[in-house]
Enzyme design. Structure first.
Site, mmCIF file in Angstrom:
data_model
loop_
_atom_site.group_PDB
_atom_site.id
_atom_site.type_symbol
_atom_site.label_atom_id
_atom_site.label_comp_id
_atom_site.label_asym_id
_atom_site.label_seq_id
_atom_site.Cartn_x
_atom_site.Cartn_y
_atom_site.Cartn_z
ATOM 1 N N GLU A 54 27.358 55.490 19.642
ATOM 2 C CA GLU A 54 27.731 54.460 19.952
ATOM 3 C C GLU A 54 29.195 54.845 18.613
ATOM 4 O OE1 GLU A 54 23.952 52.346 18.047
ATOM 5 O OE2 GLU A 54 24.922 54.786 18.775
ATOM 6 N N ARG A 212 13.896 82.215 27.904
ATOM 7 C CA ARG A 212 15.127 83.659 28.269
ATOM 8 C C ARG A 212 15.952 83.382 30.369
ATOM 9 N NH1 ARG A 212 10.002 84.577 28.801
ATOM 10 N NH2 ARG A 212 8.937 85.820 30.828
#
Length: 347
Positions: A54, A212
């Site tokens: 917000e 990875r």
């Protein structure tokens, strides 16, 4: 309800997903500000401890001028307490926003209903429940943690056409899924807070349990049971990622690893307790057949992601049998991904 409310809420949901893997254990949240039919600001929660969605949306919208008469959309109830950041409700009130549309109430007792009440006390119109099912879906882990007091648990395995998930002999090539599915699994790892396997998986496969193959954070590695001392150090001992060993003995010689003790032989429930003690809201269980079956039999799972490959083996270790039909299926490269949920679960 305004006819465009759902449209703007769906934009919030898309923005919220940008924070996946970055904000946990906070929920993923997106927000937009609309003034006189024009979208003038948008934002999402980008990092744990940083400004909420917000605030980002209001900062951008304020550059357009006063916000009197504007509507703020957000997929989760704004907070009304001081945490790592000030209450979002006070920032909304101060901005001059006239209307707030909320996807779902926050299940966190610190927030639940209090943010909505504060906005209404300030004279702001608040509409709740727009796109609620979709809003609940993207924050399933957050909600599970606060309502069921356990992490959201995803079971994952790959299996052959014959239903095998592992080779009988360790020296045989046990690769099942293709490159596309392997990259997808590494993305799942980056989105969930922890990954768990049994000690036998460590002993036979010596996995890295990292992300990875993709760009993303590595999850906490959890080992259920203490692996036997190997002739070479296991990858989980490399010190690159925090690793937690849950054993029945209460002692461990593993290096670079935290340790906790299971009560009796129930490693599945011990994992739940260890995760809740450490604020871990989601776990990907990638263990072998015995480990996966223990979670299934205990009813400690929320979703099963099964990769069905096109390869066939003459023999092997059988994968767990799912008692129900999949809720969805899609192709991933040469493989098929099937998703299962417990009977009666919302999805």
């Amino acid at each position: 309800m305004n006819q465009n409310d759902l449209l703007y809420m769906r934009r919030c949901l898309l923005l919220a997903e940008k924070g996946r893997g970055q904000v946990e254990p906070n929920p993923v949240v997106g927000s937009v500000v609309v003034l006189r039919g024009q979208l003038v600001g948008e934002g999402w929660h980008r990092a744990f401890g940083g400004p909420h969605a917000e605030v980002h949306a209001l900062d951008e919208a304020a550059m357009q001028g006063p916000l009197k008469g504007a509507t703020l959309y957000v997929n989760l109830e704004p907070c009304n307490h001081f945490g790592k950041t000030p209450p979002c409700t006070e920032r909304i009130i101060a901005s001059g926003i006239s209307r707030v549309v909320v996807g779902m109430m926050d299940p966190n007792p610190l927030v639940s209903g209090k943010g909505i009440a504060r906005l209404r006390e300030a004279g702001i119109e608040v509409v709740v429940g727009i796109g609620e099912a979709e809003a609940g879906q993207i924050n399933r882990a957050f909600s599970t943690c606060h309502t069921q007091h356990r992490p959201f648990i995803v079971l994952k395995w790959a299996q052959t056409l014959d239903g095998y998930m592992g080779r009988t002999h360790a020296e045989e090539d046990g690769r099942i899924s293709g490159p596309a599915a392997q990259r997808l699994v590494h993305r799942w790892r980056s989105e969930l807070m922890a990954i768990a396997v049994g000690r036998r998986t460590v002993e036979t496969d010596n996995p890295h349990l990292t992300t990875r193959l993709v760009s993303g954070r590595n999850p906490l590695r959890i080992i259920l049971g203490e692996p036997a001392n190997g002739s070479m150090p296991y990858h989980i001992e490399d010190g690159s990622v925090q690793t937690l060993v849950i054993s029945r003995l209460g002692q461990t010689a593993m290096r670079n690893a935290a340790h906790t003790r299971a009560e009796g032989n129930d490693l599945a429930h011990a994992l739940v307790a260890a995760c809740m003690a450490r604020g871990i809201q989601s776990v990907l269980v990638e263990g072998g057949s015995c480990t996966l079956s223990s979670f299934l039999s205990a009813g400690l799972w929320d979703e099963a992601r099964v990769i069905s490959a096109s390869v066939s083996w003459p023999a092997g270790v059988m994968a767990p049998k799912m008692p129900m039909k999949e809720t969805s299926a899609e192709r991933v490269g040469d493989d098929m991904l099937r998703i299962y949920h417990p009977a009666g679960a919302a999805h």
